[in-house]
Design a protein around this motif. Structure first.
Motif, PDB file in Angstrom:
ATOM      1  N   TYR A  99       0.820  -1.213   0.000  1.00 11.29           N
ATOM      2  CA  TYR A  99       0.000   0.000   0.000  1.00 11.29           C
ATOM      3  C   TYR A  99       0.856   1.268   0.000  1.00 11.29           C
ATOM      4  O   TYR A  99       0.512   2.247  -0.673  1.00 11.29           O
ATOM      5  CB  TYR A  99      -0.957  -0.010   1.194  1.00 11.29           C
ATOM      6  N   LYS A 100       1.965   1.249   0.700  1.00 10.86           N
ATOM      7  CA  LYS A 100       2.846   2.408   0.675  1.00 10.86           C
ATOM      8  C   LYS A 100       3.454   2.596  -0.721  1.00 10.86           C
ATOM      9  O   LYS A 100       3.559   3.718  -1.233  1.00 10.86           O
ATOM     10  CB  LYS A 100       3.966   2.253   1.718  1.00 10.86           C
ATOM     11  N   ARG A 101       3.840   1.500  -1.332  1.00 10.94           N
ATOM     12  CA  ARG A 101       4.422   1.574  -2.688  1.00 10.94           C
ATOM     13  C   ARG A 101       3.394   2.069  -3.689  1.00 10.94           C
ATOM     14  O   ARG A 101       3.705   2.899  -4.563  1.00 10.94           O
ATOM     15  CB  ARG A 101       4.940   0.194  -3.088  1.00 10.94           C
ATOM     16  N   MET A 102       2.161   1.595  -3.584  1.00 12.65           N
ATOM     17  CA  MET A 102       1.109   2.031  -4.500  1.00 12.65           C
ATOM     18  C   MET A 102       0.803   3.521  -4.324  1.00 12.65           C
ATOM     19  O   MET A 102       0.563   4.234  -5.308  1.00 12.65           O
ATOM     20  CB  MET A 102      -0.151   1.208  -4.272  1.00 12.65           C
ATOM     21  N   ALA A 103       0.818   3.993  -3.096  1.00 13.97           N
ATOM     22  CA  ALA A 103       0.566   5.419  -2.850  1.00 13.97           C
ATOM     23  C   ALA A 103       1.640   6.266  -3.532  1.00 13.97           C
ATOM     24  O   ALA A 103       1.340   7.273  -4.182  1.00 13.97           O
ATOM     25  CB  ALA A 103       0.536   5.693  -1.349  1.00 13.97           C
ATOM     26  N   ARG A 104       2.886   5.855  -3.396  1.00 18.02           N
ATOM     27  CA  ARG A 104       3.988   6.603  -4.023  1.00 18.02           C
ATOM     28  C   ARG A 104       3.903   6.530  -5.546  1.00 18.02           C
ATOM     29  O   ARG A 104       4.199   7.507  -6.238  1.00 18.02           O
ATOM     30  CB  ARG A 104       5.331   6.056  -3.529  1.00 18.02           C
ATOM     31  N   THR A 105       3.495   5.376  -6.076  1.00 14.72           N
ATOM     32  CA  THR A 105       3.374   5.221  -7.527  1.00 14.72           C
ATOM     33  C   THR A 105       2.309   6.158  -8.081  1.00 14.72           C
ATOM     34  O   THR A 105       2.524   6.839  -9.100  1.00 14.72           O
ATOM     35  CB  THR A 105       3.016   3.764  -7.878  1.00 14.72           C
ATOM     36  N   HIS A 106       1.144   6.200  -7.450  1.00 20.31           N
ATOM     37  CA  HIS A 106       0.081   7.096  -7.902  1.00 20.31           C
ATOM     38  C   HIS A 106       0.513   8.559  -7.796  1.00 20.31           C
ATOM     39  O   HIS A 106       0.169   9.384  -8.644  1.00 20.31           O
ATOM     40  CB  HIS A 106      -1.187   6.878  -7.082  1.00 20.31           C
ATOM     41  N   LEU A 107       1.300   8.880  -6.773  1.00 20.78           N
ATOM     42  CA  LEU A 107       1.728  10.258  -6.560  1.00 20.78           C
ATOM     43  C   LEU A 107       2.638  10.749  -7.690  1.00 20.78           C
ATOM     44  O   LEU A 107       2.637  11.935  -8.022  1.00 20.78           O
ATOM     45  CB  LEU A 107       2.446  10.375  -5.214  1.00 20.78           C
ATOM     46  N   LYS A 108       3.380   9.840  -8.311  1.00 17.81           N
ATOM     47  CA  LYS A 108       4.296  10.212  -9.386  1.00 17.81           C
ATOM     48  C   LYS A 108       3.570  10.814 -10.583  1.00 17.81           C
ATOM     49  O   LYS A 108       4.137  11.601 -11.335  1.00 17.81           O
ATOM     50  CB  LYS A 108       5.085   8.979  -9.851  1.00 17.81           C
ATOM     51  N   TYR A 109       2.317  10.432 -10.767  1.00 12.74           N
ATOM     52  CA  TYR A 109       1.581  10.855 -11.958  1.00 12.74           C
ATOM     53  C   TYR A 109       0.602  11.996 -11.680  1.00 12.74           C
ATOM     54  O   TYR A 109      -0.293  12.259 -12.461  1.00 12.74           O
ATOM     55  CB  TYR A 109       0.832   9.649 -12.541  1.00 12.74           C
TER      56      TYR A 109
END
Length: 247
Positions: free
Chosen positions: A128-138
Motif C-alpha cells: 500500500y505504501k508503494r502504491m501510494a507513491r506510484t500514484h503520486l508520481k503521476y
C-alpha cells in the motif's frame, strides 16, 4: 446489472468447462468511489476438472474476456490463486474482502478459512505504501484527478490500519476514513467522494493543501519494524486437494 454479470459467469463456465467458485466486484465500485461512467471490474476464481491438472500440456491459469466500456471480467485458476495466497498477494486478499460478492461456494469458504495463516502484514503494508507513491508520481502540478487523490488516500489509510490493528484493512474507503483519517480532514475527503460519484473518471480538482500535507507526511514516515512468520504449504495443499476432488 447483477444478473447480467451472473449470466456472463455462467457462460464462461460452459465455454471453458470450469467451475467458478468465487466471483466479486473489485476496483472503484468495491472501494466505494465509483464514477458515473465506471466500468464493472469482475474478478473470479475457477477450478478445472481433476484430470486437467494431471496433463503435461498445462491449461492457461487465467481467463479474460475482452474489455469494453462496461465490463472488465477476468479470473484466476485455483492453483494460481493458492500460490498467490502463499505469497500474501494483496489483490487476492482484497477479492476476499470485497463487499460485492456475485458468487461464493463451499470451496471458496475453504480458501477463506486459511487466509489468516498466510496474510503478511509486512507485505501488505509495503504494497500500500508503494502504491501510494506510484500514484503520486503521476499527479499534475496544477490539478489532480479526483480518483488519484482517492487512490493515494486509500493506500495510505490502509497502511496505517495495518500498523494499528495488525490485520487486513477493509477495502471500503468510508470504513478506512472512519478508522484512520483525522477528523479535521474528513469534510475535505467527503467532498472528493461526492465529486467522484457525480462526475466522470477524468474529473480534476485543485490541490487541497491539508490533504497534500497529510499525504506527504505519511509517505515520509520510516518503514516500521514488522516481523513475518514462517508459513507452510500444507494448508494450501490440503485445500487444493479437497477442492479438485469435489469437482
Amino acid at each position: 446489472m447483477r444478473q447480467e454479470i451472473i449470466n456472463k459467469l455462467n457462460e464462461i463456465e460452459k465455454k471453458e468447462h470450469v467451475k467458478i467458485i468465487y466471483a466479486i466486484e473489485s476496483g472503484s465500485r468495491a472501494w466505494g468511489f465509483e464514477s458515473v461512467d465506471s466500468d464493472y471490474d469482475v474478478r473470479f476464481i475457477y477450478v478445472r476438472r481433476k484430470e486437467d491438472y494431471l496433463c503435461l500440456d498445462e491449461k492457461s491459469d487465467v481467463i479474460e474476456l475482452p474489455i469494453d466500456e462496461v465490463f472488465d471480467i477476468s479470473g484466476w485458476d485455483l492453483k494460481k490463486a493458492l500460490k498467490l495466497l502463499y505469497k500474501s498477494n494483496p489483490s487476492l486478499l482484497e477479492w476476499f474482502a470485497s463487499p460485492i460478492v456475485y458468487k461464493e461456494t463451499e470451496e471458496a469458504s475453504c480458501i477463506r478459512e486459511v487466509i489468516p495463516f498466510y496474510l503478511s502484514s509486512k507485505k501488505l503494508y509495503c504494497h500500500y505504501k508503494r502504491m501510494a507513491r506510484t500514484h503520486l508520481k503521476y499527479v499534475d502540478k496544477e490539478q489532480i484527478p479526483v480518483k488519484k487523490y482517492l487512490y493515494i488516500l486509500r493506500c495510505i489509510l490502509s497502511s496505517q490500519y495495518i500498523l494499528d490493528y495488525k490485520k487486513q484493512p477493509p477495502i471500503e474507503i468510508e470504513r478506512l476514513i472512519e478508522y484512520e483519517l483525522p477528523k479535521e480532514l474528513r469534510d475535505d475527503v467527503n467532498k472528493l467522494l461526492m465529486i467522484k460519484k457525480n462526475s466522470n473518471e477524468k474529473q480534476y480538482v485543485n490541490h487541497i493543501s491539508s490533504l497534500d500535507e497529510f499525504i506527504m507526511n505519511s509517505l515520509e514516515e520510516d518503514m516500521p519494524f514488522i516481523v513475518d512468520r514462517e508459513v507452510s504449504w500444507d494448508r494450501l495443499n490440503d485445500v487444493f486437494r479437497v477442492i479438485i476432488d469435489a469437482y
